[in-house]
Design a protein around this motif. Structure first.
Motif, PDB file in Angstrom:
ATOM      1  N   ILE A 295       0.619  -1.275  -0.034  1.00 22.96           N
ATOM      2  CA  ILE A 295      -0.047  -0.080   0.159  1.00 22.96           C
ATOM      3  C   ILE A 295       0.855   1.221   0.008  1.00 22.96           C
ATOM      4  O   ILE A 295       0.438   2.145  -0.804  1.00 22.96           O
ATOM      5  CB  ILE A 295      -1.158  -0.212   1.093  1.00 22.96           C
ATOM      6  CG1 ILE A 295      -1.993  -1.244   1.088  1.00 22.96           C
ATOM      7  CG2 ILE A 295      -1.744   1.252   1.430  1.00 22.96           C
ATOM      8  CD1 ILE A 295      -2.882  -1.430   2.251  1.00 22.96           C
ATOM      9  N   ALA A 296       1.918   1.196   0.852  1.00 25.02           N
ATOM     10  CA  ALA A 296       2.844   2.515   0.753  1.00 25.02           C
ATOM     11  C   ALA A 296       3.548   2.559  -0.796  1.00 25.02           C
ATOM     12  O   ALA A 296       3.741   3.664  -0.905  1.00 25.02           O
ATOM     13  CB  ALA A 296       4.088   1.856   1.884  1.00 25.02           C
ATOM     14  N   VAL A 297       3.757   1.401  -1.094  1.00 22.67           N
ATOM     15  CA  VAL A 297       4.620   1.619  -2.538  1.00 22.67           C
ATOM     16  C   VAL A 297       3.516   2.152  -3.578  1.00 22.67           C
ATOM     17  O   VAL A 297       3.985   3.188  -4.304  1.00 22.67           O
ATOM     18  CB  VAL A 297       4.790  -0.073  -3.086  1.00 22.67           C
ATOM     19  CG1 VAL A 297       4.993   0.111  -4.570  1.00 22.67           C
ATOM     20  CG2 VAL A 297       5.967  -0.291  -2.311  1.00 22.67           C
ATOM     21  N   PHE A 298       2.272   1.767  -3.507  1.00 18.42           N
ATOM     22  CA  PHE A 298       1.388   2.313  -4.579  1.00 18.42           C
ATOM     23  C   PHE A 298       0.839   3.723  -4.090  1.00 18.42           C
ATOM     24  O   PHE A 298       0.521   4.561  -5.011  1.00 18.42           O
ATOM     25  CB  PHE A 298       0.219   1.558  -4.469  1.00 18.42           C
ATOM     26  CG  PHE A 298       0.263  -0.015  -5.058  1.00 18.42           C
ATOM     27  CD1 PHE A 298       1.131  -0.005  -6.340  1.00 18.42           C
ATOM     28  CD2 PHE A 298      -0.149  -1.102  -4.506  1.00 18.42           C
ATOM     29  CE1 PHE A 298       1.298  -1.260  -6.803  1.00 18.42           C
ATOM     30  CE2 PHE A 298       0.190  -2.498  -4.812  1.00 18.42           C
ATOM     31  CZ  PHE A 298       0.888  -2.592  -6.119  1.00 18.42           C
ATOM     32  N   SER A 299       0.974   4.131  -2.901  1.00 22.81           N
ATOM     33  CA  SER A 299       0.870   5.584  -2.414  1.00 22.81           C
ATOM     34  C   SER A 299       2.236   6.426  -2.991  1.00 22.81           C
ATOM     35  O   SER A 299       1.673   7.614  -3.441  1.00 22.81           O
ATOM     36  CB  SER A 299       0.643   5.540  -1.018  1.00 22.81           C
ATOM     37  OG  SER A 299      -0.453   4.741  -0.533  1.00 22.81           O
ATOM     38  N   ILE A 300       3.155   5.949  -2.812  1.00 14.82           N
ATOM     39  CA  ILE A 300       4.315   6.696  -3.402  1.00 14.82           C
ATOM     40  C   ILE A 300       4.264   6.800  -4.900  1.00 14.82           C
ATOM     41  O   ILE A 300       4.544   7.649  -5.452  1.00 14.82           O
ATOM     42  CB  ILE A 300       5.605   5.860  -3.026  1.00 14.82           C
ATOM     43  CG1 ILE A 300       6.035   6.183  -1.527  1.00 14.82           C
ATOM     44  CG2 ILE A 300       6.791   6.396  -3.811  1.00 14.82           C
ATOM     45  CD1 ILE A 300       6.983   5.345  -1.095  1.00 14.82           C
ATOM     46  N   PHE A 301       3.947   5.736  -5.541  1.00 14.57           N
ATOM     47  CA  PHE A 301       3.744   5.724  -6.946  1.00 14.57           C
ATOM     48  C   PHE A 301       2.482   6.714  -7.416  1.00 14.57           C
ATOM     49  O   PHE A 301       2.961   7.688  -8.498  1.00 14.57           O
ATOM     50  CB  PHE A 301       3.053   4.528  -7.651  1.00 14.57           C
ATOM     51  CG  PHE A 301       4.032   3.407  -7.775  1.00 14.57           C
ATOM     52  CD1 PHE A 301       5.362   3.623  -7.337  1.00 14.57           C
ATOM     53  CD2 PHE A 301       3.742   2.202  -8.318  1.00 14.57           C
ATOM     54  CE1 PHE A 301       6.534   2.640  -7.620  1.00 14.57           C
ATOM     55  CE2 PHE A 301       4.878   1.298  -8.361  1.00 14.57           C
ATOM     56  CZ  PHE A 301       6.166   1.424  -8.076  1.00 14.57           C
ATOM     57  N   LEU A 302       1.490   7.177  -6.359  1.00 18.99           N
ATOM     58  CA  LEU A 302       0.536   7.953  -6.784  1.00 18.99           C
ATOM     59  C   LEU A 302       1.067   9.657  -6.350  1.00 18.99           C
ATOM     60  O   LEU A 302       0.845  10.714  -7.165  1.00 18.99           O
ATOM     61  CB  LEU A 302      -0.379   8.063  -5.843  1.00 18.99           C
ATOM     62  CG  LEU A 302      -1.766   8.873  -5.978  1.00 18.99           C
ATOM     63  CD1 LEU A 302      -2.384   9.010  -7.537  1.00 18.99           C
ATOM     64  CD2 LEU A 302      -2.805   8.724  -4.878  1.00 18.99           C
ATOM     65  N   CYS A 303       1.978   9.783  -5.613  1.00 14.80           N
ATOM     66  CA  CYS A 303       2.768  10.923  -5.309  1.00 14.80           C
ATOM     67  C   CYS A 303       3.621  11.071  -6.350  1.00 14.80           C
ATOM     68  O   CYS A 303       3.677  12.366  -6.869  1.00 14.80           O
ATOM     69  CB  CYS A 303       3.421  10.908  -4.162  1.00 14.80           C
ATOM     70  SG  CYS A 303       2.480  10.779  -2.591  1.00 14.80           S
ATOM     71  N   LEU A 304       4.392  10.340  -6.898  1.00 13.09           N
ATOM     72  CA  LEU A 304       5.201  10.486  -8.139  1.00 13.09           C
ATOM     73  C   LEU A 304       4.427  10.839  -9.312  1.00 13.09           C
ATOM     74  O   LEU A 304       4.939  11.741 -10.127  1.00 13.09           O
ATOM     75  CB  LEU A 304       6.186   9.025  -8.584  1.00 13.09           C
ATOM     76  CG  LEU A 304       7.280   8.690  -7.506  1.00 13.09           C
ATOM     77  CD1 LEU A 304       7.533   7.390  -7.966  1.00 13.09           C
ATOM     78  CD2 LEU A 304       8.296   9.655  -7.769  1.00 13.09           C
TER      79      LEU A 304
END
Length: 394
Positions: free
Chosen positions: A194-203
């Motif tokens: 979930i943290a990974v996909f949240s970071i992808f969204l921020c990117l």
């Protein structure tokens, strides 16, 4: 020349170990102590105290780590519980105070990150695809291990952004990011995913709002969406199906699934916090859990788990260390933003600190990443490095 290169190797080795080997071995922090001592002796013989005099001035993040270490020692004296891992944090403090920081060049950071990523994927692939072990019986705890991979992936992505014009750094960093991401996929750790996909969204938002060529934007966003979609598709059973099923089991009174047990742990923690709100229970909260069980406030399933922590960084810290511990945790997490505000930094460096902090906070909602010495060490090392405004490429 040989003597000079050997001295350089001795000085660089602890840094490379901090972001690679130390989280791949259960006793990695003990090895870190030995090689840090060697590096410090080598530095003193080669440079004397000159780097120390330079590094100790206006080094606010190191000051914070020193203060937290002192508080942890005092807290341990009264409660027999550490707020932070003293052994690891002292290695980091002494290392970055005494060594010349220019030795840790961008190339050293980049290749050390690659070494850490390769080590991470090798371990995960061996455990899952060669030994065919369930993640619950891996030789290392899969959850903090995945958090380490998350930090490596985030750092590699940040290096791509900062040094996008340096072909070598960009290529190696992309490779490191992809490898670390695949290692996370192999762990099937939902909180970190979930943290990974949240970071992808921020990117996605960052690239979309940054003034760069349309061609680069389209390329980057396409790659991001493709990798994200593949990641979600690969982990959909673990990420979606198991989570929904866990909620359903919890409603039915079954606390055995991962999701249901976490919800039950948070409920138990919220019952414990008012009992010791200021200083917390330390690590000795088991009698209080037993009382909750005898009062029929928690299930026998949860009681028989023999909890080590409460699978939420902020709740767990409040139970163990009270409001004092929670305030210190928030200070530790958000203090870098105070430094960013007081000093002039580039947009890229600010985004680096944000992504690292955001990733560890999201991971901390379902686990206690900063309680694990490996994750803690990796996190503070990269936060410290990206608080430095420039890194020379050598």
């Amino acid at each position: 020349m040989l003597k000079a290169n050997l001295a350089l190797l001795f000085i660089i080795l602890p840094f490379t170990w901090m972001i690679s080997g130390q989280f791949l071995f259960s006793n990695g922090d003990k090895i870190l102590v030995i090689i840090t001592v060697i590096a410090l002796i080598t530095t003193l013989f080669k440079y004397g105290f000159t780097p120390f005099k330079k590094n100790i001035i206006n080094n606010q993040y190191i000051y914070l780590l020193i203060i937290l270490s002192c508080i942890s020692v005092i807290y341990n004296y009264f409660h027999k519980s550490d707020i932070i891992n003293i052994r690891s944090v002292l290695c980091v403090i002494l290392y970055f105070i005494f060594i010349p920081l220019n030795i840790i060049s961008t190339r050293v950071i980049t290749y050390s990150t690659l070494i850490g990523s390769i080590g991470a994927i090798s371990f995960a692939f061996w455990q899952k695809n060669i030994l065919h072990l369930d993640r619950a019986v891996w030789q290392l705890n899969a959850i903090p291990y995945a958090a380490c991979c998350l930090i490596l992936m985030t750092a590699a992505i940040i290096l791509c952004i900062i040094y996008k014009d340096k072909k070598e750094i960009l290529t190696i960093s992309i490779l490191s990011a992809v490898i670390s991401f695949y290692a996370i996929i192999l762990t099937e750790t939902r909180g970190v995913l979930i943290a990974v996909f949240s970071i992808f969204l921020c990117l996605f938002v960052y690239v979309f709002t940054t003034k760069i060529s349309v061609k680069i934007k389209i390329t980057f966003i396409t790659i991001l969406i493709t990798i994200g979609a593949l990641g979600i598709y690969t982990t959909q059973n673990r990420l979606i199906h198991d989570t929904v099923q866990g909620f359903s089991q919890y409603k039915q009174g079954d606390d055995l699934s991962n999701t249901a047990s976490r919800l039950a742990m948070w409920k138990a923690a919220l019952l414990l916090i008012p009992q010791q709100p200021i200083s917390g229970f330390g690590d000795n909260f088991e009698p209080a859990i037993e009382n909750l069980y005898h009062e029929n406030k928690i299930s026998s399933q949860l009681y028989n788990l023999h909890l080590l922590h409460f699978h939420n960084q902020f709740i767990d810290t409040t139970v163990k260390h009270g409001i004092i511990g929670l305030v210190l945790l928030l200070l530790f997490v958000f203090f870098p933003f105070y430094i960013l505000k007081k000093t002039e930094y580039s947009k890229e460096n600010k985004f680096a600190i944000f992504l690292l902090t955001f990733g560890i906070i999201i991971s901390g909602l379902t686990d206690v990443p900063l309680e694990h010495k490996q994750v803690f060490t990796l996190y503070i090392v990269f936060i410290y490095l990206f608080l430095k405004k420039t890194h020379s490429v050598k």
